[in-house]
Design an enzyme around this catalytic site. Structure first.
Site, short mmCIF file in Angstrom:
data_model
loop_
_atom_site.label_atom_id
_atom_site.label_comp_id
_atom_site.label_asym_id
_atom_site.label_seq_id
_atom_site.Cartn_x
_atom_site.Cartn_y
_atom_site.Cartn_z
N GLN A 149 58.67 53.25 -1.41
CA GLN A 149 59.79 54.18 -1.18
C GLN A 149 60.01 55.06 -0.03
O GLN A 149 60.26 56.21 0.10
CB GLN A 149 59.84 55.35 -2.46
CG GLN A 149 59.62 54.55 -3.70
CD GLN A 149 60.01 55.45 -4.76
OE1 GLN A 149 60.88 55.98 -4.98
NE2 GLN A 149 59.68 55.11 -6.15
N SER A 151 62.46 54.99 2.33
CA SER A 151 63.61 55.59 2.86
C SER A 151 63.78 56.83 1.78
O SER A 151 64.34 57.60 2.33
CB SER A 151 64.75 54.64 2.69
OG SER A 151 64.78 54.01 1.39
N TYR A 152 63.69 56.55 0.61
CA TYR A 152 63.81 57.77 -0.42
C TYR A 152 62.93 59.03 -0.04
O TYR A 152 63.43 60.10 -0.01
CB TYR A 152 63.41 56.95 -1.74
CG TYR A 152 63.72 58.08 -3.00
CD1 TYR A 152 65.16 58.43 -3.18
CD2 TYR A 152 62.79 58.39 -3.86
CE1 TYR A 152 65.23 59.18 -4.29
CE2 TYR A 152 63.08 59.25 -4.80
CZ TYR A 152 64.14 59.75 -5.18
OH TYR A 152 64.57 60.77 -6.19
N ALA A 153 61.57 58.60 0.13
CA ALA A 153 60.70 59.71 0.59
C ALA A 153 61.15 60.38 1.57
O ALA A 153 61.11 61.81 1.65
CB ALA A 153 59.39 59.21 0.82
N LYS A 156 64.14 62.68 0.90
CA LYS A 156 63.63 63.85 0.04
C LYS A 156 63.05 64.66 0.73
O LYS A 156 63.31 66.14 0.55
CB LYS A 156 62.98 63.29 -1.34
CG LYS A 156 63.57 62.47 -2.29
CD LYS A 156 64.90 63.61 -2.76
CE LYS A 156 65.45 62.83 -4.06
NZ LYS A 156 66.43 63.52 -4.41
#
Length: 248
Positions: A149, A151-153, A156
């Protein structure tokens, strides 16, 4: 009715955590405008909201700032105020770090980070008038570095960064800016479970309460607290609504 006659915007409100928050707030008396790209589900949630208070539905691409400006303007035009901003919407694709692409980063930042930034900036003048509340979203994916994850991390954690900055700057305006880092059983999590069953099982086993949270009862109620006067002396914080998975 802790939020009676308050007015809020919830992005990504047509399903999952967004729906849970919208309904939890509506049941406490808030008028809620939901923003999403799924019109069919959005209409269903709007009907649920209207069963308690009065809602609005916007089917908009919030990666475009002009759409963000239009949403805030229309909400204030209809209700006369804006008290609550919930930046929940976010889309991403998972992949091992070595296989993560720039397109994945663009998707994550354009649907999560930039809309959060734009909504905060555009809504600020209205939130200043009402001494409002901003609720952004963090994730254990970023805090703990969840595999697959990247790109998501990254998006965020970027949201966490600007949340802390805004909390410091807007404290003098009595605007509270906080984050929820949830674990909840949403449609997206169900899809992740199908794609990465071993990681899903590993995640459940690490949750002390041994279950995923309910979007309305477990996450929505935290959002109600952060949107109410009960949280007036809390700002810049990451609230871990994750069954005890991460202890800051």
């Amino acid at each position: 009715m802790r939020l009676k006659d308050k007015v809020g915007i919830v992005t990504g409100g047509a399903g999952g955590i967004g729906r849970g928050i919208a309904l939890a707030m509506a049941k406490e008396g808030a008028h809620i405008a939901i923003v999403d790209i799924n019109e069919e589900n959005g209409q269903k949630v709007l009907e649920e909201i209207n069963g308690h208070t009065e809602g609005m539905l916007f089917i908009k691409d919030i990666s475009k700032r002009e759409n963000v400006e239009d949403i805030v303007e229309k909400v204030v035009e209809k209700f006369g105020r804006l008290d609550i901003l919930v930046n929940n919407a976010h889309a991403s694709k998972q992949a091992p770090f070595a296989e993560t692409t720039m397109d994945m980063f663009d998707l994550s930042f354009n649907t999560g980070f930039y809309p959060t930034f734009n909504f905060m900036q555009v809504a600020y003048p209205e939130l200043k008038k009402t001494k409002g509340k901003v609720i952004n979203f963090a994730s254990g994916a970023g805090i703990n570095g969840q595999p697959t994850q990247a790109s998501y991390a990254a998006a965020k954690e970027a949201i966490r960064g600007i949340t802390r900055v805004a909390a410091n700057e807007w404290g003098a305006d009595d605007i509270n800016v906080n984050l929820i880092s949830p674990i909840a059983l949403t449609e997206g999590v169900k899809q992740w479970r199908e794609n990465f069953p071993e990681l899903y099982d590993e995640t459940i086993n690490k949750i002390p309460m041994k279950r995923m949270g309910d979007p309305e009862k477990d996450i929505g109620r935290i959002a109600v607290f952060l949107a109410s006067e009960d949280s007036d002396y809390i700002t810049g914080q990451t609230i871990m609504s994750d069954g005890g998975s991460t202890k800051l």
